[in-house]
Design a protein around this motif. Structure first.
Motif, PDB file in Angstrom:
ATOM      1  N   ASP A   1     -34.073  98.252  14.792  1.00 51.38           N
ATOM      2  CA  ASP A   1     -35.127  97.787  13.913  1.00 51.38           C
ATOM      3  C   ASP A   1     -34.569  97.532  12.513  1.00 51.38           C
ATOM      4  O   ASP A   1     -34.932  96.559  11.858  1.00 51.38           O
TER       5      ASP A   1
ATOM      6  N   LEU B   1     -28.609  92.821  13.319  1.00 53.45           N
ATOM      7  CA  LEU B   1     -27.382  92.073  13.608  1.00 53.45           C
ATOM      8  C   LEU B   1     -26.259  92.980  14.093  1.00 53.45           C
ATOM      9  O   LEU B   1     -25.138  92.546  14.269  1.00 53.45           O
TER      10      LEU B   1
ATOM     11  N   HIS C   1     -34.628  87.761  12.046  1.00 50.80           N
ATOM     12  CA  HIS C   1     -33.625  88.833  12.172  1.00 50.80           C
ATOM     13  C   HIS C   1     -32.844  88.997  10.885  1.00 50.80           C
ATOM     14  O   HIS C   1     -32.498  90.111  10.492  1.00 50.80           O
ATOM     15  N   LEU C   2     -32.535  87.874  10.249  1.00 45.05           N
ATOM     16  CA  LEU C   2     -31.830  87.974   8.971  1.00 45.05           C
ATOM     17  C   LEU C   2     -32.773  88.571   7.937  1.00 45.05           C
ATOM     18  O   LEU C   2     -32.389  89.435   7.157  1.00 45.05           O
TER      19      LEU C   2
ATOM     20  N   ARG D   1     -35.100  90.638   8.275  1.00 47.16           N
ATOM     21  CA  ARG D   1     -35.288  92.064   8.491  1.00 47.16           C
ATOM     22  C   ARG D   1     -34.289  92.903   7.707  1.00 47.16           C
ATOM     23  O   ARG D   1     -34.516  94.067   7.424  1.00 47.16           O
TER      24      ARG D   1
ATOM     25  N   SER E   1     -41.195 102.037   4.783  1.00 49.31           N
ATOM     26  CA  SER E   1     -41.540 101.036   5.788  1.00 49.31           C
ATOM     27  C   SER E   1     -41.855  99.677   5.175  1.00 49.31           C
ATOM     28  O   SER E   1     -41.400  98.663   5.661  1.00 49.31           O
TER      29      SER E   1
END
Lengths: 414, 290
Positions: free
Chosen positions: A115, A119, A323-324, A326, A393
């Motif tokens: 999470d 990568l 994804h980046l 994140r 978070s």
């Protein structure tokens, strides 16, 4: 010799009898250690420990050390988790056994790791019977690792730290130079049963720039401490299950990067598009015909089921822009909030009555201001729970985000 | 990115966080169309009242997303009357305050409203509801948004989306403006919410009540608008082109469409890596030989 063995057996029996001798109701108390969650107040009354303020203070300490300075972080990590499943892991001091507790924590850790580091890649190594098995190779799918781990539970033999490190060292030497190499060792045993000189292996790890961290489950060991000191890792011994959980999860956020450890580089990546709905194609990862809902590798046009991954045909790293995104919060962390000083609290008519984030009243019963924190940037006040949520978070300050002008001010400061 | 499954607490009681876009520049651009702000608010009020009537335990919280600030304007759990009309007074105060905060005299185009701030506040409120006990209404967020996306908010909006995904809170979005919102498309896709851009804005209430009124449990039985194909390709930092393949800086994850010698974002030099590569493979060979 004989008598000694006899006495040893006798002792063992005594111990067993001790356990059996207790009544069932006694045993539940002995297991739960419920007296440890009580404390005496000044008048001698027993009260439950006030965990909330305590844990909040602890959390703030951690936060301050974590974001003390803007440091470069190793965002692309290659981590091997070395799990000790030797005889010592069958001990029952953790309930139901060390092995089960460790497996549970590793599962939670793997999910949290991916999470926070989408990568990065993880591999699992298991120590048992004096040797090290590579359970899973480096990979980016949490489910695959967890499935492999849960299928291989069982303890036997001795643990060999050296074999584990040798194996991980060989495996990690093959990864590209921009990646951060790490090993996280969960060690239950009180000894290591090695074929050669472990100090040489430690030097080899140091030369390969592998950051080794150890979490012990029994007692502090010199060799583990030495390993962590040499390779720049962290060594801690867990006291109980919650503490173990905390220690394990501390390894989830990316560690500070050490400049010479990994070389900055440009990595070629592909951003595949979703294939059209209803198209039938054979996926390259499972070798099955599937209908729609996949991705197409932009270089070799192979069909892939899930992101992030490496294309099985051409080896291109495939990610999507979320994804980046994140990982961006590791690069732009928000500043820790300041405690509101008691002197400011006296002037409570000027203070906001509600937490800016959740609208919870900041007043204690009796209309006096309760504990609260304030953002150094936008000066909004928050309750302690929001403080934790925002930093752990959300990674946004609601106050700064909902003020157009404060944003420009902070931009100018930078 | 798997769509989240709904939490099973009390399965038909919902907490609806509504983010209402009050960007004055956007609404003044809508003046020429038939769909004005008062009309919009009357649709929304009818919708909120119907949510409150669906189940007496339902809770509605409204956050106004302004141009200069965001604030709570209505909370059905603290308001004395269980009717959404109570929000009008606070909304008016908010719009006045928002206007007074304005520093620039004129804005080019429509400008963007502070979506990231309103999302962050809504998520903080939802966490408080989660903390309140094991039995709580099921939260969801509904963005009624019209302004275009603010490019500077990308990181903050993405952070909010991921946090919502982690706590399994779906973000529904209903786009009132003329353009699609890439932020809200991603938000709804990642969190498993519904994204809708009504064809006819005059029928907003109909859209809201048919698509967004049902609780999360009942959603599984309905045919809701299918998720649109979200383009998850990235755009490069150097030319802002959307690319299929690109180069990522290993230090700061900046995206480039061509190979550069130096990262323009973090200043790392990439040239050294090339030189070191052969030595690294040498090391590998020796370690295997020994």
């Amino acid at each position: 010799m004989n008598t000694e063995e006899k006495r040893f057996n006798q002792e063992e029996e005594d111990e067993e009898e001790n356990g059996r001798g207790r009544e069932a109701w006694e045993r539940t108390y002995a297991d739960e250690r419920s007296w440890e969650s009580l404390q005496e107040d000044e008048s001698g009354l027993l009260r439950p420990i006030d965990n909330k303020t305590l844990s909040h203070a602890q959390y703030r300490r951690r936060l301050r050390t974590a974001t003390a300075a803007r440091i470069q972080k190793g965002l692309i990590r290659y981590l091997y988790i070395i799990i000790d499943f030797s005889r010592a892991a069958a001990e029952m001091d953790y309930k139901p056994s060390r092995m089960v507790v460790v497996a549970r924590q590793v599962e939670a850790y793997i999910r949290e790791f991916f999470d926070q580091n989408p990568l990065s890649q993880i591999g699992l190594v298991i120590l048992k019977d004096g040797v090290a098995h590579c359970l899973t190779d480096l990979g980016g799918s949490p489910e695959a690792h967890i499935k492999a781990l849960m299928g291989k539970l069982g303890t036997s033999g001795d643990a060999s730290l050296q074999n584990g490190l040798d194996l991980v060292c060989d495996l990690l030497n093959q990864i590209p130079s921009y990646g951060h190499r790490e090993a996280l060792i969960l060690y239950s045993a009180l000894s290591t049963c090695d074929p050669g000189d472990i100090l040489e292996t430690i030097q080899k790890c140091k030369a390969s720039k592998i950051r080794c961290s150890v979490i012990g489950l029994s007692a502090e060991l010199y060799i583990c401490k030495h390993l962590c000191q040499e390779t720049g890792g962290m060594y801690f011994v867990a006291l109980d299950e919650p503490h173990l959980k905390e220690l394990v999860l501390e390894h989830a956020p990316p560690p500070p990067a050490i400049a010479e450890f990994a070389v900055a580089n440009l990595i070629k990546m592909g951003f595949p598009q979703r294939t059209a709905e209803g198209v039938i194609s054979i996926c390259s990862c499972h070798k099955e015909a599937k209908v729609g809902g996949g991705y197409t590798c932009p270089r070799c046009k192979a069909r892939i089921c899930e992101l992030p991954t490496e294309c099985c045909i051409c080896g291109l790293t495939l990610v999507s822009s979320p994804h980046l995104a994140r990982s961006y919060h590791h690069l732009f962390p928000i500043r820790p909030f300041d405690d509101v000083s008691p002197s400011a609290l006296k002037d409570f008519h000027k203070l906001p009555k509600n937490c800016f984030g959740c609208q919870l009243s900041l007043l204690n019963p009796g209309n006096l201001p309760g504990p609260q924190v304030a953002c150094p940037n936008c000066k909004q006040h928050f309750c302690l729970d929001c403080d934790i949520y925002i930093h752990e978070s959300l990674h946004n300050c609601p106050g700064c985000e909902s003020l157009r002008n404060s944003k420009t001010i902070s931009d100018m400061e930078e | 990115m798997t769509p989240v499954s709904s939490k099973l607490y009390a399965d038909d009681v919902s907490l609806l966080m509504v983010l209402v876009d009050t960007n004055p520049y956007f609404w003044s651009s809508m003046k020429n169309t038939a769909f004005t702000f008062p009309k919009f608010i009357s649709h929304v009020l009818a919708f909120l009242n119907s949510i409150l009537l669906l189940n007496q335990m339902n809770q509605v919280v409204v956050i106004a997303t302004g141009y200069n600030s965001c604030d709570y304007v209505f909370d059905s759990s603290t308001s004395s009357m269980q009717r959404a009309e109570c929000l009008l007074e606070k909304l008016e105060d908010f719009v006045d305050k928002d206007e007074s905060l304005s520093q620039e005299d004129s804005v080019d185009g429509v400008g963007f409203s502070l979506l990231s701030g309103a999302l962050s506040m809504a998520l903080c409120y939802i966490q408080r509801v989660f903390r309140s006990g094991p039995l709580h209404p099921q939260p969801r967020i509904l963005c009624l948004h019209g302004s275009p996306d603010g490019p500077g908010q990308y990181v903050a909006v993405m952070n909010s989306i991921f946090s919502a995904q982690r706590s399994m809170v779906p973000i529904d979005s209903c786009v009132i403006g003329s353009q699609h919102s890439a932020f809200l498309q991603q938000a709804s896709y990642i969190t498993g919410g519904v994204y809708l851009k009504p064809q006819v804005s005059d029928g907003l209430f109909q859209y809201l009540s048919t698509v967004f009124a049902t609780d999360l449990h009942s959603r599984s039985f309905l045919q809701l608008p299918r998720p649109v194909g979200v383009d998850f390709r990235a755009s490069c930092f150097c030319h802002k082109n959307t690319i299929d393949m690109g180069f990522i800086c290993s230090v700061c994850l900046s995206i480039f469409c061509k190979h550069h010698k130096k990262c323009s974002t973090c200043g790392s030099n990439f040239g050294e890596a090339r030189k070191q590569d052969p030595s690294a493979s040498d090391q590998r060979r020796t370690s295997y030989g020994s």
